[in-house]
Every structure is written in C-alpha cells, then in structure tokens.
Design a protein around this motif. Structure first.
Motif, PDB file in Angstrom:
ATOM      1  N   ALA A  16       1.405   2.505 -13.028  1.00  0.00           N
ATOM      2  CA  ALA A  16       0.754   2.851 -11.762  1.00  0.00           C
ATOM      3  C   ALA A  16       0.064   4.205 -11.837  1.00  0.00           C
ATOM      4  O   ALA A  16      -1.009   4.400 -11.267  1.00  0.00           O
ATOM      5  CB  ALA A  16       1.773   2.838 -10.627  1.00  0.00           C
ATOM      6  N   LEU A  47       3.463   5.049  -5.950  1.00  0.00           N
ATOM      7  CA  LEU A  47       2.549   4.443  -4.988  1.00  0.00           C
ATOM      8  C   LEU A  47       1.729   5.444  -4.186  1.00  0.00           C
ATOM      9  O   LEU A  47       0.777   5.055  -3.495  1.00  0.00           O
ATOM     10  CB  LEU A  47       3.332   3.526  -4.049  1.00  0.00           C
ATOM     11  CG  LEU A  47       3.935   2.291  -4.720  1.00  0.00           C
ATOM     12  CD1 LEU A  47       4.749   1.498  -3.720  1.00  0.00           C
ATOM     13  CD2 LEU A  47       2.844   1.427  -5.344  1.00  0.00           C
ATOM     14  N   TYR A  50      -2.086   5.268  -4.492  1.00  0.00           N
ATOM     15  CA  TYR A  50      -2.611   4.030  -3.907  1.00  0.00           C
ATOM     16  C   TYR A  50      -2.610   4.118  -2.388  1.00  0.00           C
ATOM     17  O   TYR A  50      -3.529   3.633  -1.725  1.00  0.00           O
ATOM     18  CB  TYR A  50      -1.798   2.828  -4.397  1.00  0.00           C
ATOM     19  CG  TYR A  50      -1.904   2.687  -5.884  1.00  0.00           C
ATOM     20  CD1 TYR A  50      -2.923   1.931  -6.455  1.00  0.00           C
ATOM     21  CD2 TYR A  50      -1.017   3.344  -6.728  1.00  0.00           C
ATOM     22  CE1 TYR A  50      -3.054   1.830  -7.830  1.00  0.00           C
ATOM     23  CE2 TYR A  50      -1.145   3.255  -8.092  1.00  0.00           C
ATOM     24  CZ  TYR A  50      -2.163   2.499  -8.641  1.00  0.00           C
ATOM     25  OH  TYR A  50      -2.294   2.416 -10.000  1.00  0.00           O
ATOM     26  N   TYR A  51      -1.604   4.742  -1.846  1.00  0.00           N
ATOM     27  CA  TYR A  51      -1.516   4.928  -0.402  1.00  0.00           C
ATOM     28  C   TYR A  51      -2.676   5.794   0.081  1.00  0.00           C
ATOM     29  O   TYR A  51      -3.322   5.488   1.084  1.00  0.00           O
ATOM     30  CB  TYR A  51      -0.178   5.575  -0.040  1.00  0.00           C
ATOM     31  CG  TYR A  51       0.069   5.658   1.444  1.00  0.00           C
ATOM     32  CD1 TYR A  51       0.655   4.601   2.127  1.00  0.00           C
ATOM     33  CD2 TYR A  51      -0.269   6.801   2.153  1.00  0.00           C
ATOM     34  CE1 TYR A  51       0.890   4.670   3.496  1.00  0.00           C
ATOM     35  CE2 TYR A  51      -0.043   6.885   3.521  1.00  0.00           C
ATOM     36  CZ  TYR A  51       0.534   5.812   4.181  1.00  0.00           C
ATOM     37  OH  TYR A  51       0.761   5.887   5.530  1.00  0.00           O
ATOM     38  N   ILE A  62       2.133  -0.917   1.724  1.00  0.00           N
ATOM     39  CA  ILE A  62       2.952   0.075   1.010  1.00  0.00           C
ATOM     40  C   ILE A  62       4.101   0.554   1.893  1.00  0.00           C
ATOM     41  O   ILE A  62       5.241   0.682   1.422  1.00  0.00           O
ATOM     42  CB  ILE A  62       2.084   1.238   0.503  1.00  0.00           C
ATOM     43  CG1 ILE A  62       1.150   0.723  -0.605  1.00  0.00           C
ATOM     44  CG2 ILE A  62       2.948   2.394  -0.001  1.00  0.00           C
ATOM     45  CD1 ILE A  62       0.094   1.701  -1.053  1.00  0.00           C
ATOM     46  N   ILE A  92       5.526  -3.153  -7.278  1.00  0.00           N
ATOM     47  CA  ILE A  92       4.583  -2.090  -7.646  1.00  0.00           C
ATOM     48  C   ILE A  92       3.449  -2.680  -8.471  1.00  0.00           C
ATOM     49  O   ILE A  92       2.273  -2.401  -8.235  1.00  0.00           O
ATOM     50  CB  ILE A  92       5.286  -0.959  -8.420  1.00  0.00           C
ATOM     51  CG1 ILE A  92       6.167  -0.147  -7.470  1.00  0.00           C
ATOM     52  CG2 ILE A  92       4.271  -0.047  -9.121  1.00  0.00           C
ATOM     53  CD1 ILE A  92       7.081   0.842  -8.163  1.00  0.00           C
ATOM     54  N   ILE A  95       0.946  -4.501  -6.344  1.00  0.00           N
ATOM     55  CA  ILE A  95       0.069  -3.606  -5.592  1.00  0.00           C
ATOM     56  C   ILE A  95      -0.999  -3.003  -6.488  1.00  0.00           C
ATOM     57  O   ILE A  95      -2.171  -2.955  -6.120  1.00  0.00           O
ATOM     58  CB  ILE A  95       0.891  -2.508  -4.885  1.00  0.00           C
ATOM     59  CG1 ILE A  95       1.621  -3.141  -3.686  1.00  0.00           C
ATOM     60  CG2 ILE A  95       0.008  -1.343  -4.432  1.00  0.00           C
ATOM     61  CD1 ILE A  95       2.558  -2.210  -2.970  1.00  0.00           C
TER      62      ILE A  95
END
Length: 98
Positions: A16, A47, A50-51, A62, A92, A95
C-alpha cells in the motif's frame, strides 16, 4: 506469537505504501509491531494516503474498514486477533487495487 500471519499484514501495508524494505514509518510497517498488538495502527498508516486522496465514497469505505477492525486496538493477540490481521490484509489489498 504468529509471525506468519503478521507478515501477511506487513506485506499488504508495504504494498500500500510502496515500501521495498521492512520497518518503514519508524519501524511500524513490520511484522514485529503487529505481533505485539499494533495491527490497527499499521492498517491506519497503510490506508492514510488512500483516505487523503479518496472521494466521499472512498473515505466511507475506509472508515467502515477501520470500524470493522477497531478490535485490533486491543492487545489480545489471540486467534481472533490474527484472523482479523489476515482479513484486514485482504481488505487493504482490495482498496489499493481499486
């Protein structure tokens, strides 16, 4: 302590964040902190980028994931903890591939 399942989450978090080496973010993105009850914070760290970039729907996805795995804040490290670790790693990856 279940290092094998902790590594699954470590690898998802590294993927990620685009990390090639273990121990990114001052050692947080590593199986050892996961094994010692820090899985939830690894998920949050993985995350966060990405958020930041997500639209409202993505942010909601999320947030729901974080709610689902909030039990990983507890330092139980029992079978339920490690099942959550593996499940979170899968989520994860979903996403980051979207």
């Amino acid at each position: 302590m279940d290092k094998g399942r902790a590594l699954i989450l470590e690898n998802a978090a590294r993927e990620a964040l685009g990390l090639k080496e273990r121990g990114g973010l001052n050692g947080l993105i590593d199986a050892d902190p996961i094994r010692y009850g820090q899985a939830f914070w690894v998920i949050v760290a993985a995350l966060s980028p990405y958020y930041k970039e997500a639209n409202e729907h993505g942010k909601q996805v999320i947030e729901e994931l974080l709610d689902r795995y909030s039990f990983l804040k507890e330092d139980t490290r029992d079978e339920t903890y490690y099942e959550g670790v593996v499940s979170a790693a899968k989520d994860i990856r979903k996403i980051i591939r979207q």
